[in-house]
Design a protein around this motif. Structure first.
Motif, PDB file in Angstrom:
ATOM      1  N   SER A  49     -27.505  28.956  29.853  1.00  9.74           N
ATOM      2  CA  SER A  49     -26.615  30.032  29.441  1.00  9.74           C
ATOM      3  C   SER A  49     -25.164  29.628  29.693  1.00  9.74           C
ATOM      4  O   SER A  49     -24.870  28.657  30.398  1.00  9.74           O
ATOM      5  N   SER A  50     -24.255  30.381  29.126  1.00 10.35           N
ATOM      6  CA  SER A  50     -22.824  30.069  29.268  1.00 10.35           C
ATOM      7  C   SER A  50     -22.319  30.273  30.688  1.00 10.35           C
ATOM      8  O   SER A  50     -21.198  29.872  31.014  1.00 10.35           O
ATOM      9  N   THR A  51     -23.132  30.889  31.539  1.00  8.52           N
ATOM     10  CA  THR A  51     -22.717  31.117  32.931  1.00  8.52           C
ATOM     11  C   THR A  51     -23.424  30.181  33.915  1.00  8.52           C
ATOM     12  O   THR A  51     -23.171  30.255  35.119  1.00  8.52           O
ATOM     13  N   THR A  52     -24.291  29.317  33.406  1.00  3.68           N
ATOM     14  CA  THR A  52     -25.038  28.425  34.298  1.00  3.68           C
ATOM     15  C   THR A  52     -24.106  27.411  34.951  1.00  3.68           C
ATOM     16  O   THR A  52     -23.301  26.767  34.276  1.00  3.68           O
ATOM     17  N   GLU A 265     -33.709  30.603  34.058  1.00  4.95           N
ATOM     18  CA  GLU A 265     -32.361  31.120  33.726  1.00  4.95           C
ATOM     19  C   GLU A 265     -32.325  32.636  33.888  1.00  4.95           C
ATOM     20  O   GLU A 265     -33.283  33.314  33.586  1.00  4.95           O
TER      21      GLU A 265
END
Length: 265
Positions: A49-52, A265
């Motif tokens: 994800s874009s926040t990983t 995730e």
């Protein structure tokens, strides 16, 4: 009769010895067999994800051995290449698996255009092949880079108006594959150009997929920002930028800690 029985016994004893040796050798041969080509096996991928955040430091990978003969001109545009949230977009696996949407066979005008498109893409791949081990795959699910015969979707600008139509677009996602984070690219390349323009655009979009996530300000370079109808070749400036890029730090391609390998995730 007694002599014949002795011969049969002896042949049976030899056969049993040979079978025993074979039973010992075969497992060793199987154990020492080279690992399967990563382009041929089913690889488990998990979208990041874009926040990983990756729990490892950025490091520099060794340059590919095949790049030893690349001339070092000092002329480059590395300052125009943008890193990702995980560092620079450096490939650290080999071979790279490439899927090209197949052309229809036949002699209609549409089928001939598709075949010309495929020839242009194959030529562009051949031009990059000296610098990367590229292997074609028939299954897009196994591809690191997939190339599709379609124009990018229309987009709207901040004022809500449609932007001008584009001939090609490369999109990027990040995945966890095994114990590493790796990029994965999709190239949409339309049929609206002539043959020379198709080759140049395919070379340009592949440059993005090899990590050149930016543009040159020189029209002679493959990675020049504007589209060209000419057959633009890879320049020493393109290759020097590529070489310098692969000497930059990244988190991509480095082993993750074991506790992170299977984290959902």
């Amino acid at each position: 009769m007694r002599r014949r029985r002795s011969q049969i016994w002896r042949l049976g004893w030899i056969a049993s010895v040979l079978l025993a040796i074979a039973a010992t050798i075969l497992p060793l041969a199987s154990h020492s067999a080279p690992p399967s080509n990563r382009c041929q096996i089913d690889r488990s991928r998990q979208l990041l994800s874009s926040t990983t955040e990756l729990p490892i430091a950025q490091q520099v990978h060794p340059l590919p051995a095949s790049w030893a003969d690349l001339s070092q001109t000092g002329n480059h545009y590395l300052e125009a290449i943008a890193p990702s949230r995980y560092g620079y977009l450096v490939w650290a696996v080999s071979p790279l698996c490439v899927y090209v949407e197949p052309a229809s066979l036949g002699s209609t005008a549409e089928e001939q255009r598709q075949q010309q498109w495929q020839q242009a893409v194959n030529q562009a791949l051949a031009d990059w092949q000296p610098y990367f081990d590229l292997q074609l795959v028939s299954d897009p699910a196994k591809a690191d880079i997939s190339i599709w015969r379609r124009s990018p979707p229309l987009r709207r600008n901040a004022e809500g108006q449609l932007d001008r139509a584009r001939t090609a677009e490369t999109t990027l996602l990040f995945y966890r594959e095994g114990d590493r984070a790796l990029p994965r690219y999709r190239i949409d390349l339309g049929l609206t150009q002539g043959f020379a323009g198709l080759i140049s655009t395919a070379r340009h979009e592949l440059g993005h997929a090899f990590g050149l996530w930016g543009h040159s300000d020189q029209p002679e370079d493959v990675m020049y920002v504007a589209q060209s109808s000419r057959n633009i070749q890879l320049t020493e400036r393109d290759l020097e930028t590529l070489r310098r890029l692969y000497q930059q730090p990244t988190q991509l391609g480095w082993p993750l800690p074991r506790s992170e390998n299977r984290r959902p995730e």
